[in-house]
Scaffold this active site. Structure first.
Site, PDB file in Angstrom:
ATOM      1  N   LYS A 204       0.831  -1.205   0.000  1.00  0.00           N
ATOM      2  CA  LYS A 204       0.000   0.000   0.000  1.00  0.00           C
ATOM      3  C   LYS A 204       0.872   1.264   0.000  1.00  0.00           C
ATOM      4  CE  LYS A 204      -4.049  -1.967  -0.101  1.00  0.00           C
ATOM      5  NZ  LYS A 204      -5.067  -2.120   0.922  1.00  0.00           N
ATOM      6  N   ARG A 238      -3.914 -10.011   4.814  1.00  0.00           N
ATOM      7  CA  ARG A 238      -4.141 -10.167   3.369  1.00  0.00           C
ATOM      8  C   ARG A 238      -2.888  -9.670   2.658  1.00  0.00           C
ATOM      9  NH1 ARG A 238      -5.901  -7.171  -1.043  1.00  0.00           N
ATOM     10  NH2 ARG A 238      -7.169  -8.333  -2.556  1.00  0.00           N
TER      11      ARG A 238
END
Length: 257
Positions: A204, A238
């Protein structure tokens, strides 16, 4: 939870695993490295990604779910979609979990479909429309705002008969870097201790952009944050890099014993 993107346009691995052969090989690799859930995504949700209809998602998935289930019968499959129609298709193909990034916002049939299938449902915090998904909002108190959202949505799901709910605070979706670092520090306050927590921070931008690095060059920093959220009670990570995350989980578990 290992990520299997069946997309040509995902931000870090688009086009790598969108054939049956490459998808099966990647699934085998992730399971060998320690994944217990494979999260199949037919549509990229990165900024400016191609928008697909449910029919296009279903066509892209094809027989992939049933193929993976046949090849690896022990695997749990989550389906990353915000369409009820795609969920119904996936349910008939053998999925085990619904992973809806929209919290039911983008398809008003989603919560009813989750109740009908009786599948576990991953509820993510996100802005209320597809068009504003990535608009940065400065919250007065990010953790309080997300918990208010979780409270409303979990009550709605429970009232409809959805029994198994997993919470995802939605890292990477419409939040400032500062708010996301606060979220990392205060993971333990999410979800009122009632529901399992999924954390998705793999590759991210709130991690790599401030460091001036690329999405593929932040493994060390990501694993430190993974350890931090595990220590605060996170239950599912995840990830794209399963082997590295598994080392972190093993380290965490060894220190708990």
């Amino acid at each position: 939870m290992g990520i299997l993107n069946l997309t040509p346009d995902s931000f870090s691995d688009g086009g790598k695993f969108n054939t049956e052969k490459s998808a099966l090989e990647q699934t085998h690799k992730m399971l060998t490295e320690g994944a217990e859930i494979i999260d199949i995504g037919p549509q990229s949700t990165r900024p400016h990604a191609e928008f697909l209809s449910a029919e296009e998602e279903i066509n892209r998935i094809g027989s992939m779910i049933s193929l993976i289930k046949r090849e690896f019968p022990e695997v749990l499959i989550s389906l990353d979609t915000f369409y009820a129609e795609t969920v119904r298709f996936g349910f008939n193909e053998g999925i085990d979990i619904i992973n809806d990034i929209s919290g039911g916002h983008y398809d008003d049939k989603m919560f009813d479909t989750a109740a009908e299938t009786k599948l576990p449902y991953i509820l993510m915090h996100v802005n209320p429309s597809y068009e504003t998904m990535h608009d940065k909002i400065k919250f007065a108190d990010i953790v309080l705002s997300i918990n208010q959202y979780f409270s409303e949505k979990t009550n709605e799901l429970l009232n409809k008969g959805v029994k198994d709910i997993i919470l995802d605070p939605g890292f990477g979706f419409g939040k400032t870097v500062e708010d996301q670092m606060k979220m990392i520090d205060e993971v333990k306050y999410f979800g009122f201790g009632k529901f399992p927590l999924l954390i998705g921070i793999s590759r991210k931008s709130f991690i790599y952009k401030p460091l001036g690095k690329s999405a593929l060059d932040i493994n060390e920093e990501t694993q430190k944050l993974h350890l931090k959220v595990l220590q605060q009670g996170a239950k599912i990570l995840r990830v794209h890099d399963v082997a590295e995350a598994k080392k972190t989980v093993d380290l965490f578990m060894s220190k708990r014993v």
